[in-house]
Design a protein around this motif. Structure first.
Motif, PDB file in Angstrom:
ATOM      1  N   VAL A 186       0.835  -1.208   0.000  1.00 33.37           N
ATOM      2  CA  VAL A 186       0.000   0.000   0.000  1.00 33.37           C
ATOM      3  C   VAL A 186       0.869   1.256   0.000  1.00 33.37           C
ATOM      4  N   VAL A 187       1.933   1.229   0.787  1.00 30.78           N
ATOM      5  CA  VAL A 187       2.816   2.397   0.881  1.00 30.78           C
ATOM      6  C   VAL A 187       3.427   2.734  -0.474  1.00 30.78           C
ATOM      7  N   VAL A 188       3.958   1.726  -1.178  1.00 29.93           N
ATOM      8  CA  VAL A 188       4.618   2.017  -2.456  1.00 29.93           C
ATOM      9  C   VAL A 188       3.611   2.381  -3.542  1.00 29.93           C
ATOM     10  N   GLN A 189       2.356   1.991  -3.359  1.00 29.35           N
ATOM     11  CA  GLN A 189       1.333   2.406  -4.316  1.00 29.35           C
ATOM     12  C   GLN A 189       0.912   3.845  -4.084  1.00 29.35           C
ATOM     13  N   LEU A 190       0.801   4.230  -2.837  1.00 33.67           N
ATOM     14  CA  LEU A 190       0.400   5.595  -2.503  1.00 33.67           C
ATOM     15  C   LEU A 190       1.549   6.578  -2.642  1.00 33.67           C
ATOM     16  N   LEU A 191       2.749   6.096  -2.339  1.00 28.39           N
ATOM     17  CA  LEU A 191       3.947   6.949  -2.418  1.00 28.39           C
ATOM     18  C   LEU A 191       4.998   6.257  -3.284  1.00 28.39           C
ATOM     19  N   PRO A 192       4.862   6.335  -4.601  1.00 24.74           N
ATOM     20  CA  PRO A 192       5.793   5.626  -5.497  1.00 24.74           C
ATOM     21  C   PRO A 192       7.267   5.947  -5.252  1.00 24.74           C
ATOM     22  N   THR A 193       7.551   7.167  -4.779  1.00 25.06           N
ATOM     23  CA  THR A 193       8.950   7.522  -4.537  1.00 25.06           C
ATOM     24  C   THR A 193       9.574   6.739  -3.386  1.00 25.06           C
ATOM     25  N   SER A 194       8.726   6.116  -2.558  1.00 25.00           N
ATOM     26  CA  SER A 194       9.250   5.349  -1.422  1.00 25.00           C
ATOM     27  C   SER A 194      10.006   4.111  -1.876  1.00 25.00           C
ATOM     28  N   VAL A 195       9.759   3.674  -3.120  1.00 25.82           N
ATOM     29  CA  VAL A 195      10.489   2.520  -3.655  1.00 25.82           C
ATOM     30  C   VAL A 195      11.983   2.782  -3.641  1.00 25.82           C
ATOM     31  N   THR A 196      12.359   4.018  -3.880  1.00 27.32           N
ATOM     32  CA  THR A 196      13.781   4.394  -3.901  1.00 27.32           C
ATOM     33  C   THR A 196      14.460   4.109  -2.565  1.00 27.32           C
ATOM     34  N   TYR A 197      13.709   4.223  -1.485  1.00 28.61           N
ATOM     35  CA  TYR A 197      14.285   4.067  -0.153  1.00 28.61           C
ATOM     36  C   TYR A 197      14.044   2.684   0.454  1.00 28.61           C
ATOM     37  N   LEU A 198      13.028   1.970  -0.040  1.00 28.79           N
ATOM     38  CA  LEU A 198      12.661   0.692   0.567  1.00 28.79           C
ATOM     39  C   LEU A 198      13.099  -0.517  -0.257  1.00 28.79           C
ATOM     40  N   ALA A 199      13.074  -0.393  -1.576  1.00 32.34           N
ATOM     41  CA  ALA A 199      13.498  -1.502  -2.430  1.00 32.34           C
ATOM     42  C   ALA A 199      15.024  -1.517  -2.546  1.00 32.34           C
ATOM     43  N   LEU A 200      15.544  -2.627  -3.028  1.00 32.09           N
ATOM     44  CA  LEU A 200      16.992  -2.772  -3.207  1.00 32.09           C
ATOM     45  C   LEU A 200      17.382  -2.236  -4.581  1.00 32.09           C
ATOM     46  N   ILE A 201      17.996  -1.084  -4.607  1.00 30.58           N
ATOM     47  CA  ILE A 201      18.538  -0.492  -5.835  1.00 30.58           C
ATOM     48  C   ILE A 201      20.061  -0.498  -5.674  1.00 30.58           C
ATOM     49  N   PRO A 202      20.759  -1.420  -6.344  1.00 26.49           N
ATOM     50  CA  PRO A 202      22.187  -1.636  -6.083  1.00 26.49           C
ATOM     51  C   PRO A 202      23.038  -0.369  -6.077  1.00 26.49           C
ATOM     52  N   LYS A 243      21.170  -0.852 -16.233  1.00 24.54           N
ATOM     53  CA  LYS A 243      19.885  -1.311 -15.696  1.00 24.54           C
ATOM     54  C   LYS A 243      20.077  -2.209 -14.472  1.00 24.54           C
ATOM     55  N   TYR A 244      21.194  -2.923 -14.414  1.00 27.59           N
ATOM     56  CA  TYR A 244      21.452  -3.792 -13.268  1.00 27.59           C
ATOM     57  C   TYR A 244      21.748  -2.999 -12.003  1.00 27.59           C
ATOM     58  N   LEU A 245      22.138  -1.741 -12.163  1.00 26.49           N
ATOM     59  CA  LEU A 245      22.423  -0.900 -11.006  1.00 26.49           C
ATOM     60  C   LEU A 245      21.191  -0.169 -10.490  1.00 26.49           C
ATOM     61  N   TYR A 246      20.236   0.094 -11.374  1.00 24.57           N
ATOM     62  CA  TYR A 246      19.127   0.965 -10.995  1.00 24.57           C
ATOM     63  C   TYR A 246      17.760   0.292 -10.993  1.00 24.57           C
ATOM     64  N   MET A 247      17.685  -1.005 -11.304  1.00 25.59           N
ATOM     65  CA  MET A 247      16.387  -1.670 -11.238  1.00 25.59           C
ATOM     66  C   MET A 247      16.013  -1.904  -9.772  1.00 25.59           C
ATOM     67  N   PRO A 248      14.782  -1.536  -9.379  1.00 30.77           N
ATOM     68  CA  PRO A 248      14.359  -1.741  -7.985  1.00 30.77           C
ATOM     69  C   PRO A 248      13.999  -3.202  -7.739  1.00 30.77           C
ATOM     70  N   LEU A 249      14.723  -3.843  -6.858  1.00 30.84           N
ATOM     71  CA  LEU A 249      14.518  -5.264  -6.554  1.00 30.84           C
ATOM     72  C   LEU A 249      13.844  -5.399  -5.198  1.00 30.84           C
TER      73      LEU A 249
END
Length: 259
Positions: free
Chosen positions: A21-37, A113-119
């Motif tokens: 729900v958080v990443v849907q409401l605040l898409p920018t949170s993916v930058t801080y919560l997902a693994l972006i190498p 792309k391997y450095l910036y894809m959100p995993l």
């Protein structure tokens, strides 16, 4: 089948749903919560948080159901503390291995792309759960897999009459139809085989395949060598039935015996 979920599993399910729900409401949170190498340093906490963030609806559905049903089977056997410890260790070490793999792929291909894809996603832990099920299957009856069915029998007496009888609320254990224990032992291997096969036809296989592979392997390493057994005061499971070679068919086992 749809009841008896533990409080811990329900709490973790709320975290998975809440993260989605958080990443849907605040898409920018993916930058801080997902693994972006490329951003893991200094955002090192995403090695932990990434495993609990599902970016898609089908991902959160599969992860939540997998957690509830496999947790219902594993937590009573391992205990809540050990179950939670397993999740934390498998999730963290899987993220570390995925991070290293992404950096290696970048230097091998020089594709950014391997450095910036959100995993992100809980599927690494689910893969570890399948290994746990493989471990306990030989010693546990999987009552979770009992199926209640209603059977209708139709016998033609003549062209004008049909005898009808309903047998309701019969319980047929799954092993009535086939050996469930044998089939469940191959779940981790079948999951990886299917995932690898699908990866040849999907352009974004790097977002899930390394997580599944490392989740399976780290789950096995933890259960094989590190998990504490309160009843025996020993660590791990040295049995031959849980050796690394048992993940492979007979004709391939000699290749994996060194593991």
């Amino acid at each position: 089948m749809l009841s008896g979920f533990t409080k811990l599993c329900k709490g973790l399910a709320v975290i998975l749903i809440g993260g989605h729900v958080v990443v849907q409401l605040l898409p920018t949170s993916v930058t801080y919560l997902a693994l972006i190498p490329a951003r893991t340093i200094p955002f090192g906490w995403n090695l932990i948080t990434a495993g609990y963030i599902e970016q898609s609806v089908h991902g959160v559905v599969v992860s939540t159901l997998g957690l509830l049903f496999m947790g219902k089977l594993l937590e009573p056997i391992w205990g809540s503390k050990e179950f939670l410890k397993f999740i934390f260790i498998v999730n963290f070490l899987t993220s570390v291995c995925v991070f290293i793999t992404a950096i290696a792929l970048y230097y091998l291909t020089m594709q950014e792309k391997y450095l910036y894809m959100p995993l992100s996603g809980f599927h690494g832990v689910l893969a570890g759960f399948l290994v746990g099920i493989k471990q306990i299957v030989p010693d546990q009856e999987l009552y979770l897999l009992k199926i209640k069915v209603k059977v209708k029998i139709y016998v033609a007496r003549s062209f004008k009459s049909i005898w009808h009888k309903t047998l309701s609320s019969w319980e047929f254990p799954l092993h009535t139809f086939y050996d469930a224990s044998y089939a469940m032992q191959w779940l981790p291997s079948l999951m990886l085989l299917l995932s690898i096969a699908i990866s040849f036809f999907t352009p974004e296989s790097a977002t899930y395949l390394p997580t599944l592979i490392f989740g399976t392997y780290i789950g096995w390493i933890y259960l094989r060598y590190l998990q504490r057994k309160p009843e025996s005061k020993l660590r791990g499971d040295p049995s031959e039935d849980f050796a690394f070679s048992t993940f492979f068919p007979e004709f391939l086992r000699y290749c994996s015996v060194s593991f």
